[in-house]
Enzyme design. Sequence first.
Site, PDB file in Angstrom:
ATOM      1  N   ASP A   1       0.997  -2.786 -11.032  1.00  0.00           N
ATOM      2  CA  ASP A   1       1.347  -2.223  -9.728  1.00  0.00           C
ATOM      3  C   ASP A   1       2.705  -1.542  -9.745  1.00  0.00           C
ATOM      4  O   ASP A   1       2.872  -0.424  -9.254  1.00  0.00           O
ATOM      5  CB  ASP A   1       1.324  -3.321  -8.660  1.00  0.00           C
TER       6      ASP A   1
ATOM      7  N   SER B   1       1.335  -2.672  -1.577  1.00  0.00           N
ATOM      8  CA  SER B   1       2.429  -2.465  -0.626  1.00  0.00           C
ATOM      9  C   SER B   1       3.699  -3.168  -1.087  1.00  0.00           C
ATOM     10  O   SER B   1       4.812  -2.655  -0.904  1.00  0.00           O
ATOM     11  CB  SER B   1       2.018  -2.951   0.762  1.00  0.00           C
ATOM     12  N   SER B   2       3.553  -4.343  -1.694  1.00  0.00           N
ATOM     13  CA  SER B   2       4.742  -5.074  -2.145  1.00  0.00           C
ATOM     14  C   SER B   2       5.412  -4.359  -3.313  1.00  0.00           C
ATOM     15  O   SER B   2       6.650  -4.270  -3.374  1.00  0.00           O
ATOM     16  CB  SER B   2       4.368  -6.505  -2.530  1.00  0.00           C
TER      17      SER B   2
ATOM     18  N   GLU C   1      -9.313  -4.144 -13.737  1.00  0.00           N
ATOM     19  CA  GLU C   1      -8.862  -5.166 -12.782  1.00  0.00           C
ATOM     20  C   GLU C   1      -8.693  -6.512 -13.480  1.00  0.00           C
ATOM     21  O   GLU C   1      -9.558  -6.950 -14.229  1.00  0.00           O
ATOM     22  CB  GLU C   1      -9.891  -5.296 -11.661  1.00  0.00           C
TER      23      GLU C   1
ATOM     24  N   GLY D   1      -4.740  -4.556  -0.903  1.00  0.00           N
ATOM     25  CA  GLY D   1      -4.959  -4.385  -2.333  1.00  0.00           C
ATOM     26  C   GLY D   1      -4.451  -3.058  -2.852  1.00  0.00           C
ATOM     27  O   GLY D   1      -4.898  -2.581  -3.897  1.00  0.00           O
TER      28      GLY D   1
ATOM     29  N   SER E   1      13.467  -3.562   8.259  1.00  0.00           N
ATOM     30  CA  SER E   1      12.197  -2.862   8.117  1.00  0.00           C
ATOM     31  C   SER E   1      11.724  -2.338   9.464  1.00  0.00           C
ATOM     32  O   SER E   1      11.739  -3.074  10.462  1.00  0.00           O
ATOM     33  CB  SER E   1      11.133  -3.800   7.537  1.00  0.00           C
TER      34      SER E   1
END
Length: 387
Positions: free
Chosen positions: A172, A127-128, A33, A124, A67
């Site tokens: 990510d 999603s983006s 992390e 966390g 969306s």
Amino acid sequence: MGEQQVRAAFTELYGAEPEGVWSAPGRVNLIGEHTDYNDGFVMPFALPHTAVAAVARRDDGVLRLHSADVEGGVAELALDALAPGGDHDWTAYPAGVVWALREAGHPVTGADVHLASTVPAGAGLSSSAALEVVVALALNDLYELGLPRWQLARLCQRAENVYVGAPTGIMDQTASACCEAGHALFLDTRDLTQKQIPFDLAAEGLRLLVVDTQVKHAHSGGEYGKRRAGCEKGAALLGVDALRDVPYADLGAALERLAPDDPDGEVRRLVRHVVTEDERVERVVALLEAGDARAIGPVLDEGHASLRDDFRVSCPELDLVVDTARTAGALGARMTGGGFGGSAIVLVETADVAPVTQAVEKAFAAADFTAPRVFEAVPAAGAHRLT
């Protein structure tokens, strides 16, 4: 929303069939992390939760976005008007990808896009990144750009860093684009070297739970940026390109060197976390490759303590999950993701899933916190075309 529902919704919105439907997953990070923007090591895996996009090309310089998860109609944007910092809505993520592709010289002339996602927002779980990657993959296929997955991830990161304004690392987007089912991805974020590590906990009588605390976070907020700036300051003071270049064996000496320029200890705490976290990633890889998944539990515990005490990105809800789960018999637990809310992961024996889950839920109720969402994390496939 499934593939056929997304396809049908696209047709109803835009009056024509999409040219295809694509999927990209969220991710959970097993260990590693705040190391990715320090050129370090990470170890995420993809979740079954996905963003799905039905897409068709346009040739008139218009991007239309819709969306299923956000109230409102179709957003219509002119490609020539796309610019960083001008969009503070959800549309910034897919629009930023189009901007990044065009800025890099790729001939994207427009698109109609309908999106639906099952990745919990603000938890966390990236999603983006899932939104970014699914749009990037669709446009890569439709416009026959021929970009490899790692390069799509880089462009998506640029979209989030520059267009959205969130100073995130590369993990990510790479996880969403490149992970494989049944594996965790050991990623060197400096050169994007990848190694797929088999990760089948069920075969060893184990489960990994994700506990979404329902505390929302946003990477574009100032605290995340402060941590990144502090890491960059530490690297500069130590004369290295990135904190990844500080050997674990030399950590003590490095911290002593920083002391005169760091009276409050803030930079030293950040440096200590990053250097020890990189070592923890390598330890987990070695344990999994040796077939000793149970032994990663204490390493998860160490990671949480470091994120809580040195990096200072935990919160009371995350700490409660970790402390309660460990007391209830979990093998290890830690917060996952950028912090300031979001989710924790909990490694448990299969027989302990229900008792640990119930203990966490009871602890949240006693603390008058919003009830958490708990689900099992099973390594899923990365981004791919559905039809």
